[in-house]
Design a protein around this motif. Structure first.
Motif, PDB file in Angstrom:
ATOM      1  N   PRO A  12       0.806  -1.223   0.000  1.00 48.94           N
ATOM      2  CA  PRO A  12       0.000   0.000   0.000  1.00 48.94           C
ATOM      3  C   PRO A  12       0.840   1.274   0.000  1.00 48.94           C
ATOM      4  O   PRO A  12       0.544   2.233  -0.712  1.00 48.94           O
ATOM      5  CB  PRO A  12      -0.810  -0.096   1.288  1.00 48.94           C
ATOM      6  N   ASP A  55      -1.306   4.466   7.599  1.00 51.33           N
ATOM      7  CA  ASP A  55      -2.760   4.294   7.624  1.00 51.33           C
ATOM      8  C   ASP A  55      -3.353   3.660   6.375  1.00 51.33           C
ATOM      9  O   ASP A  55      -4.568   3.606   6.236  1.00 51.33           O
ATOM     10  CB  ASP A  55      -3.437   5.650   7.868  1.00 51.33           C
ATOM     11  N   LEU A  56      -2.516   3.223   5.454  1.00 51.74           N
ATOM     12  CA  LEU A  56      -3.040   2.605   4.239  1.00 51.74           C
ATOM     13  C   LEU A  56      -2.779   1.107   4.339  1.00 51.74           C
ATOM     14  O   LEU A  56      -1.628   0.687   4.497  1.00 51.74           O
ATOM     15  CB  LEU A  56      -2.331   3.220   3.022  1.00 51.74           C
ATOM     16  N   GLU A  57      -3.862   0.331   4.279  1.00 49.90           N
ATOM     17  CA  GLU A  57      -3.733  -1.124   4.437  1.00 49.90           C
ATOM     18  C   GLU A  57      -4.347  -1.852   3.253  1.00 49.90           C
ATOM     19  O   GLU A  57      -5.249  -1.339   2.591  1.00 49.90           O
ATOM     20  CB  GLU A  57      -4.471  -1.584   5.702  1.00 49.90           C
ATOM     21  N   VAL A  58      -3.899  -3.075   3.026  1.00 51.03           N
ATOM     22  CA  VAL A  58      -4.536  -3.944   2.041  1.00 51.03           C
ATOM     23  C   VAL A  58      -5.829  -4.478   2.654  1.00 51.03           C
ATOM     24  O   VAL A  58      -5.789  -5.184   3.664  1.00 51.03           O
ATOM     25  CB  VAL A  58      -3.619  -5.122   1.656  1.00 51.03           C
ATOM     26  N   ALA A  59      -6.964  -4.139   2.046  1.00 50.12           N
ATOM     27  CA  ALA A  59      -8.241  -4.637   2.556  1.00 50.12           C
ATOM     28  C   ALA A  59      -8.636  -5.921   1.856  1.00 50.12           C
ATOM     29  O   ALA A  59      -9.578  -6.603   2.273  1.00 50.12           O
ATOM     30  CB  ALA A  59      -9.324  -3.579   2.363  1.00 50.12           C
ATOM     31  N   LYS A  62       2.163   1.051  15.373  1.00 48.14           N
ATOM     32  CA  LYS A  62       2.175   2.407  14.842  1.00 48.14           C
ATOM     33  C   LYS A  62       2.193   3.389  15.993  1.00 48.14           C
ATOM     34  O   LYS A  62       1.820   3.034  17.109  1.00 48.14           O
ATOM     35  CB  LYS A  62       0.911   2.662  14.015  1.00 48.14           C
ATOM     36  N   ARG A  89      -0.805  -1.810  12.563  1.00 43.94           N
ATOM     37  CA  ARG A  89      -1.087  -1.939  11.141  1.00 43.94           C
ATOM     38  C   ARG A  89      -0.875  -3.386  10.713  1.00 43.94           C
ATOM     39  O   ARG A  89       0.079  -4.019  11.136  1.00 43.94           O
ATOM     40  CB  ARG A  89      -0.169  -1.012  10.358  1.00 43.94           C
ATOM     41  N   TYR A  90      -1.765  -3.902   9.875  1.00 45.10           N
ATOM     42  CA  TYR A  90      -1.678  -5.287   9.436  1.00 45.10           C
ATOM     43  C   TYR A  90      -1.274  -5.362   7.969  1.00 45.10           C
ATOM     44  O   TYR A  90      -1.824  -4.647   7.135  1.00 45.10           O
ATOM     45  CB  TYR A  90      -3.007  -6.003   9.674  1.00 45.10           C
ATOM     46  N   PRO A 146      -1.093  -8.089   5.086  1.00 46.87           N
ATOM     47  CA  PRO A 146      -1.373  -9.448   4.626  1.00 46.87           C
ATOM     48  C   PRO A 146      -0.688  -9.730   3.291  1.00 46.87           C
ATOM     49  O   PRO A 146      -1.323 -10.181   2.343  1.00 46.87           O
ATOM     50  CB  PRO A 146      -2.900  -9.447   4.486  1.00 46.87           C
ATOM     51  N   PHE A 198      -6.020 -14.099  -0.626  1.00 37.72           N
ATOM     52  CA  PHE A 198      -6.344 -13.241   0.512  1.00 37.72           C
ATOM     53  C   PHE A 198      -7.449 -13.897   1.341  1.00 37.72           C
ATOM     54  O   PHE A 198      -8.366 -14.506   0.782  1.00 37.72           O
ATOM     55  CB  PHE A 198      -6.818 -11.876   0.005  1.00 37.72           C
ATOM     56  N   ARG A 233      -9.808 -13.431   5.249  1.00 34.75           N
ATOM     57  CA  ARG A 233     -10.065 -12.702   6.495  1.00 34.75           C
ATOM     58  C   ARG A 233     -10.556 -13.742   7.485  1.00 34.75           C
ATOM     59  O   ARG A 233     -11.545 -14.433   7.211  1.00 34.75           O
ATOM     60  CB  ARG A 233     -11.084 -11.578   6.280  1.00 34.75           C
ATOM     61  N   PRO A 273      -6.828  -9.967   8.465  1.00 33.05           N
ATOM     62  CA  PRO A 273      -6.552 -10.315   7.083  1.00 33.05           C
ATOM     63  C   PRO A 273      -5.314 -11.205   7.050  1.00 33.05           C
ATOM     64  O   PRO A 273      -4.521 -11.200   8.000  1.00 33.05           O
ATOM     65  CB  PRO A 273      -6.258  -8.958   6.441  1.00 33.05           C
TER      66      PRO A 273
END
Lengths: 264, 264
Positions: free
Chosen positions: A161, A195-199, B148, B154-155, B157, B206, B208, B217
């Motif tokens: 990200p 603050d940007l993550e892979v959703a 953070k 922060r995750y 994946p 991916f 969840r 995730p």
């Protein structure tokens, strides 16, 4: 105004190295417009255009063996019109890809004509709706190049990200007349880092492709990013960067067919 | 000695939350061994065990509706023997997963018995062959948690080479009697940041999933990393970390079934 056109070229057979030949054709046409412009563009580290053969993408190119669709995008207002004029002037002689001439049979400049063609003004891109989520479909292999100490380069063929955000921000800063000021840029980079993550992602594939003189790793597939920040400025920036991606591409080697992305 | 065992449990039906129930069972058995040990382990941020239901992995669990295979690995020499003894002592009463009793029908401790079982001494892991390339098959969803500012997390994946390397190094440092000294750790972290690249990946997916109290995730799939450094120490470290991954898992929530990885 950022522009994306799809050129349909027909020759005796499909070119061996479409991306490399297309790159050569582009620069030879540009030299006709202005040798100085071609030279200047050649030396620019961040080129105001992307160029990608569409063969193999969404069953493109399956129509006939000798048909090649090339997608050209320009981010520089001064580039598109003169290039297109020269292209049309040169077309009757046949356009060389490698050592074979190709006939230009179609130039598609609107989304109605081809989903990968179209135009948007920088004002429109600036007014793109704010986003907390942004989905990108990476159609050609995409890679991020990061400079390392000692002048070497590290390649990241993953939809990181931070790297997606910062690549698009770089492109926005270089080409847009609405570039952010240094303080804003620093704040956005920090937000993308934190603050940007892979959703989510789908159909993520690894590739190794030739682009210019070398071979590079890259990924294709669909990726959704989520911005956890409540900052309206950050959401606005994500909206703009998502929108400009259609024209700018993402990551490295976009003039050689890599990093073609469709914002969804 | 790091150990991996596969427990086969049979009950009336398949448990609703196998990872969570297994976690509960593990700690309740551990309390029988020693309430102090259970309490201490519960509070440790880096637990010396991993615990994963194998259902859904390589057609495991397809044998019968009520059969659950649980894989337990331990990294702490003091943990395995007393835990196993208590497990076998408690087995005749039936082992509770959630509110239902399960019968322990098999304990597999060798690779011959199950490809995900086996043991290796820390000395053997230390002597693992040097590697310039390392391939990992992530069998259960894997995620990296990064702290953070402001105490949030922060995750990631994605199989980020730096995060894979540094997660395994963390686990090695905490559990191995052959931990690197601080200067070596700093050098390895820098190498993983600069010289470890994704050389390829396959079947990246991916997910969840629920792990403990939350949903996380994660990715599964096969990833090959390449170390560009010529340093023999770095290649040795990559060999060790590749080998320990079988027991330590990778990333966050490994006591809840995430990050189960097989080094290939």
């Amino acid at each position: 105004m950022p522009q994306a056109v799809v050129l349909e070229l027909v020759g005796e057979k499909f070119p061996l190295y479409p991306a490399r030949y297309a790159h050569g054709l582009f620069f030879s046409l540009l030299s006709r417009v202005s040798p100085e412009l071609a030279q200047k563009l050649h030396e620019e580290p961040r080129k105001p255009f992307t160029l990608a053969p569409l063969t193999g993408i969404d069953s493109e190119g399956a129509t006939s063996q000798g048909t090649l669709r090339l997608r050209l995008t320009t981010l520089d207002d001064g580039l598109f019109a003169p290039f297109l004029r020269t292209l049309l002037e040169a077309a009757p002689e046949g356009l060389p890809l490698g050592d074979r001439p190709y006939r230009l049979v179609r130039v598609v400049a609107t989304r109605e004509g081809h989903p990968l063609a179209g135009a948007a003004s920088w004002e429109e891109l600036k007014k793109a709706p704010r986003r907390e989520k942004a989905t990108f479909r990476f159609l050609t292999p995409t890679v991020f190049a990061t400079s390392k100490p000692g002048g070497r380069t590290r390649y990241t063929p993953l939809p990181d990200p931070r790297l997606i955000g910062s690549s698009l921000l770089d492109k926005w800063q270089v080409h847009s007349p609405f570039a952010y000021n240094p303080r804003e840029v620093a704040a956005l980079r920090e937000l993308f880092e934190l603050d940007l993550e892979v959703a989510g992602f789908r159909n993520l594939r690894f590739h190794r492709v030739q682009a210019g003189k070398g071979f590079f790793p890259g990924f294709t597939g669909e990726v959704t990013l989520r911005l956890w920040s409540q900052s309206l400025e950050a959401q606005e920036a994500l909206g703009r960067l998502h929108a400009v991606a259609f024209f700018s591409g993402v990551g490295a080697k976009t003039p050689y067919g890599m990093g073609l992305v469709v914002p969804l």
